[in-house]
Design a protein around this motif. Structure first.
Motif, PDB file in Angstrom:
ATOM      1  N   ASP A  31      11.587  35.824 -15.459  1.00  0.00           N
ATOM      2  CA  ASP A  31      12.501  34.732 -15.825  1.00  0.00           C
ATOM      3  C   ASP A  31      12.378  34.401 -17.313  1.00  0.00           C
ATOM      4  O   ASP A  31      13.386  34.178 -17.996  1.00  0.00           O
ATOM      5  N   ILE A  32      11.144  34.366 -17.814  1.00  0.00           N
ATOM      6  CA  ILE A  32      10.918  34.110 -19.239  1.00  0.00           C
ATOM      7  C   ILE A  32      11.589  35.196 -20.073  1.00  0.00           C
ATOM      8  O   ILE A  32      12.251  34.916 -21.079  1.00  0.00           O
ATOM      9  N   TRP A  33      11.404  36.433 -19.648  1.00  0.00           N
ATOM     10  CA  TRP A  33      11.973  37.582 -20.355  1.00  0.00           C
ATOM     11  C   TRP A  33      13.492  37.496 -20.429  1.00  0.00           C
ATOM     12  O   TRP A  33      14.087  37.689 -21.494  1.00  0.00           O
ATOM     13  N   LYS A  34      14.132  37.170 -19.319  1.00  0.00           N
ATOM     14  CA  LYS A  34      15.595  37.080 -19.296  1.00  0.00           C
ATOM     15  C   LYS A  34      16.101  35.975 -20.224  1.00  0.00           C
ATOM     16  O   LYS A  34      17.039  36.197 -21.003  1.00  0.00           O
ATOM     17  N   ARG A  35      15.515  34.793 -20.140  1.00  0.00           N
ATOM     18  CA  ARG A  35      15.979  33.677 -20.961  1.00  0.00           C
ATOM     19  C   ARG A  35      15.800  33.972 -22.448  1.00  0.00           C
ATOM     20  O   ARG A  35      16.697  33.689 -23.262  1.00  0.00           O
ATOM     21  N   ALA A  36      14.643  34.533 -22.811  1.00  0.00           N
ATOM     22  CA  ALA A  36      14.372  34.810 -24.219  1.00  0.00           C
ATOM     23  C   ALA A  36      15.292  35.906 -24.753  1.00  0.00           C
ATOM     24  O   ALA A  36      15.768  35.836 -25.894  1.00  0.00           O
ATOM     25  N   ARG A  37      15.532  36.925 -23.952  1.00  0.00           N
ATOM     26  CA  ARG A  37      16.428  37.992 -24.394  1.00  0.00           C
ATOM     27  C   ARG A  37      17.851  37.478 -24.592  1.00  0.00           C
ATOM     28  O   ARG A  37      18.523  37.833 -25.569  1.00  0.00           O
ATOM     29  N   ASP A  38      18.320  36.651 -23.689  1.00  0.00           N
ATOM     30  CA  ASP A  38      19.651  36.084 -23.857  1.00  0.00           C
ATOM     31  C   ASP A  38      19.760  35.308 -25.168  1.00  0.00           C
ATOM     32  O   ASP A  38      20.767  35.407 -25.878  1.00  0.00           O
ATOM     33  N   GLU A  39      18.723  34.547 -25.498  1.00  0.00           N
ATOM     34  CA  GLU A  39      18.739  33.760 -26.732  1.00  0.00           C
ATOM     35  C   GLU A  39      18.713  34.678 -27.960  1.00  0.00           C
ATOM     36  O   GLU A  39      19.450  34.455 -28.927  1.00  0.00           O
ATOM     37  N   LEU A  40      17.883  35.705 -27.926  1.00  0.00           N
ATOM     38  CA  LEU A  40      17.844  36.647 -29.044  1.00  0.00           C
ATOM     39  C   LEU A  40      19.193  37.340 -29.223  1.00  0.00           C
ATOM     40  O   LEU A  40      19.705  37.459 -30.345  1.00  0.00           O
ATOM     41  N   PHE A  41      19.757  37.794 -28.140  1.00  0.00           N
ATOM     42  CA  PHE A  41      21.022  38.521 -28.230  1.00  0.00           C
ATOM     43  C   PHE A  41      22.157  37.609 -28.694  1.00  0.00           C
ATOM     44  O   PHE A  41      23.091  38.050 -29.348  1.00  0.00           O
ATOM     45  N   ARG A  42      22.067  36.341 -28.368  1.00  0.00           N
ATOM     46  CA  ARG A  42      23.122  35.383 -28.726  1.00  0.00           C
ATOM     47  C   ARG A  42      23.040  34.966 -30.191  1.00  0.00           C
ATOM     48  O   ARG A  42      24.075  34.830 -30.855  1.00  0.00           O
ATOM     49  N   ARG A  43      21.821  34.787 -30.727  1.00  0.00           N
ATOM     50  CA  ARG A  43      21.678  34.106 -32.014  1.00  0.00           C
ATOM     51  C   ARG A  43      21.013  34.911 -33.113  1.00  0.00           C
ATOM     52  O   ARG A  43      21.160  34.587 -34.287  1.00  0.00           O
ATOM     53  N   HIS A  44      20.260  35.931 -32.784  1.00  0.00           N
ATOM     54  CA  HIS A  44      19.468  36.598 -33.821  1.00  0.00           C
ATOM     55  C   HIS A  44      20.345  37.523 -34.667  1.00  0.00           C
ATOM     56  O   HIS A  44      21.218  38.218 -34.136  1.00  0.00           O
ATOM     57  N   PRO A  45      20.135  37.532 -35.995  1.00  0.00           N
ATOM     58  CA  PRO A  45      20.974  38.388 -36.851  1.00  0.00           C
ATOM     59  C   PRO A  45      20.811  39.876 -36.589  1.00  0.00           C
ATOM     60  O   PRO A  45      21.700  40.666 -36.954  1.00  0.00           O
ATOM     61  N   ALA A  46      19.708  40.299 -35.950  1.00  0.00           N
ATOM     62  CA  ALA A  46      19.522  41.720 -35.626  1.00  0.00           C
ATOM     63  C   ALA A  46      19.959  42.048 -34.205  1.00  0.00           C
ATOM     64  O   ALA A  46      19.688  43.143 -33.708  1.00  0.00           O
ATOM     65  N   SER A  47      20.663  41.143 -33.555  1.00  0.00           N
ATOM     66  CA  SER A  47      21.162  41.405 -32.208  1.00  0.00           C
ATOM     67  C   SER A  47      22.070  42.627 -32.203  1.00  0.00           C
ATOM     68  O   SER A  47      22.903  42.798 -33.102  1.00  0.00           O
ATOM     69  N   PRO A  48      21.957  43.493 -31.186  1.00  0.00           N
ATOM     70  CA  PRO A  48      22.884  44.628 -31.093  1.00  0.00           C
ATOM     71  C   PRO A  48      24.289  44.233 -30.632  1.00  0.00           C
ATOM     72  O   PRO A  48      25.191  45.072 -30.642  1.00  0.00           O
ATOM     73  N   ILE A  49      24.475  42.996 -30.201  1.00  0.00           N
ATOM     74  CA  ILE A  49      25.830  42.531 -29.879  1.00  0.00           C
ATOM     75  C   ILE A  49      26.623  42.451 -31.179  1.00  0.00           C
ATOM     76  O   ILE A  49      26.187  41.812 -32.138  1.00  0.00           O
ATOM     77  N   PRO A  50      27.772  43.111 -31.270  1.00  0.00           N
ATOM     78  CA  PRO A  50      28.568  43.035 -32.499  1.00  0.00           C
ATOM     79  C   PRO A  50      28.848  41.584 -32.899  1.00  0.00           C
ATOM     80  O   PRO A  50      29.061  40.720 -32.039  1.00  0.00           O
ATOM     81  N   VAL A  51      28.822  41.323 -34.181  1.00  0.00           N
ATOM     82  CA  VAL A  51      28.944  39.953 -34.694  1.00  0.00           C
ATOM     83  C   VAL A  51      30.185  39.260 -34.144  1.00  0.00           C
ATOM     84  O   VAL A  51      30.142  38.084 -33.749  1.00  0.00           O
ATOM     85  N   GLU A  52      31.287  39.981 -34.072  1.00  0.00           N
ATOM     86  CA  GLU A  52      32.538  39.351 -33.644  1.00  0.00           C
ATOM     87  C   GLU A  52      32.534  38.990 -32.160  1.00  0.00           C
ATOM     88  O   GLU A  52      33.409  38.249 -31.708  1.00  0.00           O
ATOM     89  N   GLN A  53      31.568  39.473 -31.393  1.00  0.00           N
ATOM     90  CA  GLN A  53      31.495  39.170 -29.965  1.00  0.00           C
ATOM     91  C   GLN A  53      30.471  38.077 -29.630  1.00  0.00           C
ATOM     92  O   GLN A  53      30.417  37.623 -28.488  1.00  0.00           O
ATOM     93  N   ARG A  54      29.667  37.680 -30.598  1.00  0.00           N
ATOM     94  CA  ARG A  54      28.560  36.766 -30.289  1.00  0.00           C
ATOM     95  C   ARG A  54      29.033  35.371 -29.907  1.00  0.00           C
ATOM     96  O   ARG A  54      28.379  34.685 -29.113  1.00  0.00           O
ATOM     97  N   ALA A  55      30.148  34.937 -30.447  1.00  0.00           N
ATOM     98  CA  ALA A  55      30.623  33.584 -30.142  1.00  0.00           C
ATOM     99  C   ALA A  55      30.984  33.430 -28.671  1.00  0.00           C
ATOM    100  O   ALA A  55      30.891  32.329 -28.111  1.00  0.00           O
ATOM    101  N   THR A  56      31.393  34.506 -28.029  1.00  0.00           N
ATOM    102  CA  THR A  56      31.782  34.442 -26.617  1.00  0.00           C
ATOM    103  C   THR A  56      30.721  35.050 -25.691  1.00  0.00           C
ATOM    104  O   THR A  56      30.937  35.126 -24.479  1.00  0.00           O
ATOM    105  N   PHE A  57      29.607  35.479 -26.248  1.00  0.00           N
ATOM    106  CA  PHE A  57      28.544  36.078 -25.448  1.00  0.00           C
ATOM    107  C   PHE A  57      27.934  35.033 -24.515  1.00  0.00           C
ATOM    108  O   PHE A  57      27.529  33.956 -24.949  1.00  0.00           O
ATOM    109  N   ASP A  58      27.882  35.335 -23.219  1.00  0.00           N
ATOM    110  CA  ASP A  58      27.357  34.354 -22.260  1.00  0.00           C
ATOM    111  C   ASP A  58      26.167  34.888 -21.475  1.00  0.00           C
ATOM    112  O   ASP A  58      25.868  34.402 -20.385  1.00  0.00           O
TER     113      ASP A  58
END
Length: 207
Positions: A31-58
């Motif tokens: 559970d800790i792993w999932k929550r932390a990964r979601d936060e990293l993927f949503r907000r971190h500048p090195a996230s592999p989620i393309p920048v233009e998709q981060r605003a809608t990333f859920d």
């Protein structure tokens, strides 16, 4: 994204896995792993989620935690030498040397050593769910040079928890070139645990 962004990402991933290893039980650590990964993927500048998709990333998509998919196993080092190399756009030619094999109830997996500066263990996985409910190129279980390390005791044992399988970054963005599972890391079992296939509204990725 800068080199220092990637450094910070890796620090945070290493800290996350240290927290997971110290958790009261594996499901709590998951559970800790999932929550932390979601936060990293949503907000971190090195996230592999393309920048233009981060605003809608859920959040990333995960299977339910299954305790029977966690194993603490001895690495069988009685294997013949084998090597594979991956050409990447950012790291050049990345070489791996087979150093062992782990025997799991769901199938056997080769254990690879990153045969370049720093080194590290790497266990990719491709199961029968690939291309259906999980990423078609397979996923990663351990990648210790990146901080993805679930531990193991004594020294020749590894914790291999299939609930922590995660997608490489190329699952999110084709700018990444990722090592994928070779034949010795492909199993016939179908696993619905770990991070699942990226889909619209639910993104899922190797940092």
């Amino acid at each position: 994204m800068s080199s220092l962004d990637i450094l910070d990402w890796r620090r945070r991933v290493a800290e996350l896995y240290a927290t997971v290893r110290a958790a009261s039980d594996p499901a709590a650590g998951h559970d800790i792993w999932k929550r932390a990964r979601d936060e990293l993927f949503r907000r971190h500048p090195a996230s592999p989620i393309p920048v233009e998709q981060r605003a809608t990333f859920d959040g990333l998509a995960y299977g339910e935690y299954q305790p029977d998919l966690r194993f603490e196993v001895q690495v069988d080092t009685n294997v013949s030498p084998e090597r594979f190399e991956v050409q990447t756009g950012t790291d050049g030619l990345v070489p791996f040397q087979r150093v062992g094999r782990v025997h799991l109830p769901v199938g056997d997996l080769d254990v690879w050593w990153l045969d370049s500066y720093g080194g590290g263990l790497f266990i990719p996985l491709k199961d029968a769910s690939a291309g259906n409910i999980t990423y078609g190129g397979g996923r990663y279980l351990l990648d210790t040079v990146k901080g993805a390390d679930l531990g193991g005791h004594p020294r020749n044992y590894l914790v291999v928890d299939l609930n922590f399988a995660y997608n490489p970054s190329c699952a999110y963005d084709p700018m990444w070139a990722c090592p994928l599972a070779p034949p010795g890391n492909t199993i016939e079992a179908k696993l619905d645990a770990g991070e699942l296939k990226p889909s619209p509204g639910k993104q899922s990725g190797r940092q």
